[in-house]
Design an enzyme around this catalytic site. Structure first.
Site, PDB file in Angstrom:
ATOM      1  N   SER A   1       0.914  -1.157  -0.051  1.00  0.00           N
ATOM      2  CA  SER A   1       0.057   0.096  -0.124  1.00  0.00           C
ATOM      3  C   SER A   1       0.819   1.132   0.025  1.00  0.00           C
ATOM      4  CB  SER A   1      -0.861  -0.122   1.130  1.00  0.00           C
ATOM      5  OG  SER A   1      -0.174   0.052   2.413  1.00  0.00           O
ATOM      6  N   GLN A   2       0.066   2.485  -0.477  1.00  0.00           N
ATOM      7  CA  GLN A   2       0.939   3.535  -0.497  1.00  0.00           C
ATOM      8  C   GLN A   2       1.427   4.252   1.084  1.00  0.00           C
ATOM      9  OE1 GLN A   2       1.905   5.262  -3.147  1.00  0.00           O
ATOM     10  NE2 GLN A   2       3.238   6.438  -1.680  1.00  0.00           N
ATOM     11  N   SER A   3       0.495   3.758   2.082  1.00  0.00           N
ATOM     12  CA  SER A   3       0.908   4.136   3.449  1.00  0.00           C
ATOM     13  C   SER A   3       2.027   3.389   4.015  1.00  0.00           C
ATOM     14  CB  SER A   3      -0.293   3.950   4.137  1.00  0.00           C
ATOM     15  OG  SER A   3      -0.692   2.632   4.102  1.00  0.00           O
TER      16      SER A   3
END
Length: 641
Positions: A291-293
């Site tokens: 994920s981007q996070s």
């Protein structure tokens, strides 16, 4: 004998027949998976609650033919079961779970008729509407993607040491003998309907803290038609930007007359979902995974247009899921179990941080097997995997190797290696290793306690010098590792010396890798004051207060945000130009195929041309062209006059 002695409908744990229930006998194991027969006394005590339940149920035979939800009475048990599987009962069950009053059969038919008419009127409008997110209620995506399971702590695996069922048990009884010592996510039963080398397995996740002690009684309670009709469970899966959730009734739908489908078997067709929903958003980094996070936490915040879109979609997915939990709050309050599969801690917090599912909720379970991409189809498969008993080979006991007396050569060598490694470390190196670990993990209270306990100075040189030549002090090491919190504690609380240089002539400030670490040094300089030390020797920049640092970070965020927006606009302009160029190229190709084109002139048509040789459409086009040319000629003649 095999599992074929069970009928297909007899394998559902919430609707087991009396023959199957009577044939099941709970198995007990010791720590090494050796089957242990419990004494007759214990067996009688264990079965006493079950007999009491059967006695209570046998007394209320007249009331068992009454549906408490729909307030209807039936002539026999078969009619009642058919009613439980009807859509009318499901409709009233949903209303009762939401706190609404039940409706009669006539009112239900009228409501169904009105809803069908309203659906036909709005069907065309719904087809034209499109959504930016793939928000659907009948997920059918079956893409197989690997996922790491977020293992929730099970309340069953930690409950292995059970107390005695009777006060008259012997003192020398092995308390570790229990039906939970299966070393698998299932509880095992014997049955006379299968061979002696086979057992019946039922997942532990279906039981709560009370029913896990006596699973036989729980199975008999579940098979009660009244219990089955009113019981529900929740299922949620989330990962990779995909979410699927459902409220499942413990009773099944009737599959009589259903056609066999290639992807959906009859078990899955019988699953009764009172509510279900899926969300799909772009949150994972294509061709890179994750994920981007997670990427932001590991490598820092990226400044690309794609990363901004993924961050927005992650926040939007969280809002969508929590709004759905709020909508389903009446169901969640009455669920027996809540099954959750989240691929990361961040995804799990979407549920546990809400006020609708508590982190310590005893109903919260994990799926005890690997699942695929979150879809409605995957939820149905998982529900069937959970709720249908499995006939498996009998567990094989673990062979315990006997310990040999005396030391072999291998053990002597291992002991000598351990003693050598232990004695090879000096006291300074042991202190250095412990201090480095505490700084690396950011354990400030433990670090302060260790320094005081062992009377160690904060400027203690880390040993050995060959390994820590670049970071001779804890302040150097914290700066290199990016531990900005530890830098502030070492400077302001422990009064570390920032002027110390390594063998390469660099101070701790010179080893800082990013602005946030440098800001920690500057805040410490502002806190200690200019008279504390000769700051020119430390190479630390101008002093800054926390408010000034926050202002700088805010300006930096705004600048990054403006750059992202500008990058997005540029990318959109490039896309528009590319689309326009593609259109022009396609038009040019069409023109090359058709040629320049010629205007049809009536004078160029030969009078001898046989119109009968043309088709009907060709003749009509020719006549329209001739009339148009004639009209143009008349208009020109009128203008000339």
């Amino acid at each position: 004998m095999s599992a074929l002695n069970f009928k297909k409908n007899d394998l559902y744990v919430y609707d087991l027949t009396q023959d199957v229930l009577d044939s099941l006998k709970l198995m007990h194991f010791d720590a090494n998976l050796n089957e242990v027969e419990v004494s007759k006394k214990e067996e009688e005590v264990d079965n006493t609650p079950v007999k009491n339940v059967e006695a209570i149920r046998s007394k209320g035979i007249s009331n068992s033919l009454f549906c408490n939800t729909c307030k209807l009475e039936f002539p026999d048990q078969l009619s009642k079961r058919e009613h439980y599987r009807a859509d009318y009962h499901t409709f009233n069950l949903k209303r009762s779970l939401r706190g609404l009053s039940v409706v009669s059969k006539i009112e239900y038919e009228q409501f169904l008729k009105n809803s069908l008419e309203s659906k036909t009127e709005t069907s065309e409008e719904e087809k034209e509407n499109t959504s930016e997110t793939e928000d659907s209620s009948d997920g059918t995506n079956e893409d197989e993607t690997s996922s790491t399971e977020d293992k929730l702590e099970s309340i069953f695996e930690t409950k292995l040491d059970v107390s005695s069922m009777s006060d008259d048990t012997d003192d020398d009884k092995d308390t570790s003998i229990t039906h939970l010592n299966t070393r698998s996510p299932k509880i095992y039963f014997k049955s006379k309907l299968i061979s002696e080398n086979e057992v019946v397995g039922i997942y532990k996740s279906l039981f709560d803290q009370d029913s896990i002690d006596n699973p036989t009684m729980a199975l008999k309670k579940w098979s009660n038609p009244d219990t089955e009709a009113s019981s529900i469970s929740a299922m949620f899966m989330i990962g990779g930007g995909h979410f699927a959730g459902a409220i499942v009734s413990h009773q099944r739908l009737s599959t009589k007359g259903n056609a066999k489908k290639q992807d959906v078997n009859l078990k899955e067709q019988a699953v009764l979902m009172l509510e279900h929903k899926t969300f799909h958003r772009y949150t994972t980094r294509r061709k890179q995974g994750g994920s981007q996070s997670a990427s932001d936490n590991a490598k820092g915040k990226a400044n690309s247009a794609g990363s901004s879109i993924r961050r927005y979609n992650e926040a939007a997915l969280k809002i969508d899921v929590q709004n759905l939990l709020k909508e389903w709050e009446p169901y969640l309050a009455k669920c027996d179990n809540i099954f959750l599969r989240a691929t990361s801690v961040h995804d799990k917090k979407i549920f546990t941080d809400s006020s609708y599912i508590k982190k310590n909720d005893e109903r919260l379970r994990s799926f005890p097997f690997t699942t695929g991409r979150p879809t409605i189809g995957e939820l149905k498969k998982s529900w069937c995997e959970l709720t249908y008993i499995k006939v498996e080979p009998k567990p094989v006991p673990i062979v315990v190797k006997k310990k040999t007396i005396g030391n072999t050569k291998e053990t002597q060598i291992k002991k000598s290696n351990k003693s050598n490694s232990a004695t090879s470390l000096t006291l300074e190196e042991k202190h250095s290793e412990e201090l480095v670990n505490l700084v690396k993990k950011g354990r400030a209270p433990l670090l302060i306690s260790y320094l005081r306990k062992n009377d160690i100075n904060v400027n203690y040189p880390i040993m050995p010098e060959t390994k820590y030549s670049n970071t001779p002090t804890m302040l150097h090491f914290a700066s290199q590792q990016g531990q900005k919190q530890m830098i502030g504690i070492l400077l302001t609380n422990l009064k570390a010396d920032p002027t110390i240089k390594n063998k390469f002539g660099k101070t701790a400030w010179d080893l800082a890798k990013n602005d946030s670490v440098k800001h920690a040094f500057q805040i410490a300089r502002h806190t200690l004051g200019e008279t504390y030390i000769n700051w020119d020797e430390t190479n630390i920049g101008m002093p800054l207060s926390r408010e000034e640092v926050e202002k700088i970070n805010l300006e930096e965020e705004e600048r990054e945000k403006a750059e992202v927006e500008q990058a997005i606009r540029k990318e959109l302009e490039v896309v528009k130009e590319r689309q326009q160029m593609d259109k022009e190229i396609q038009q040019a190709k069409k023109d090359m195929k058709r040629g320049e084109g010629k205007i049809l002139d009536a004078s160029s048509i030969s009078n001898a041309q046989n119109l009968n040789s043309l088709s009907e459409d060709q003749r009509k086009r020719l006549m329209r062209e001739q009339r148009a040319r004639a009209a143009e000629a008349r208009m020109k003649a009128m203008q000339g006059k």
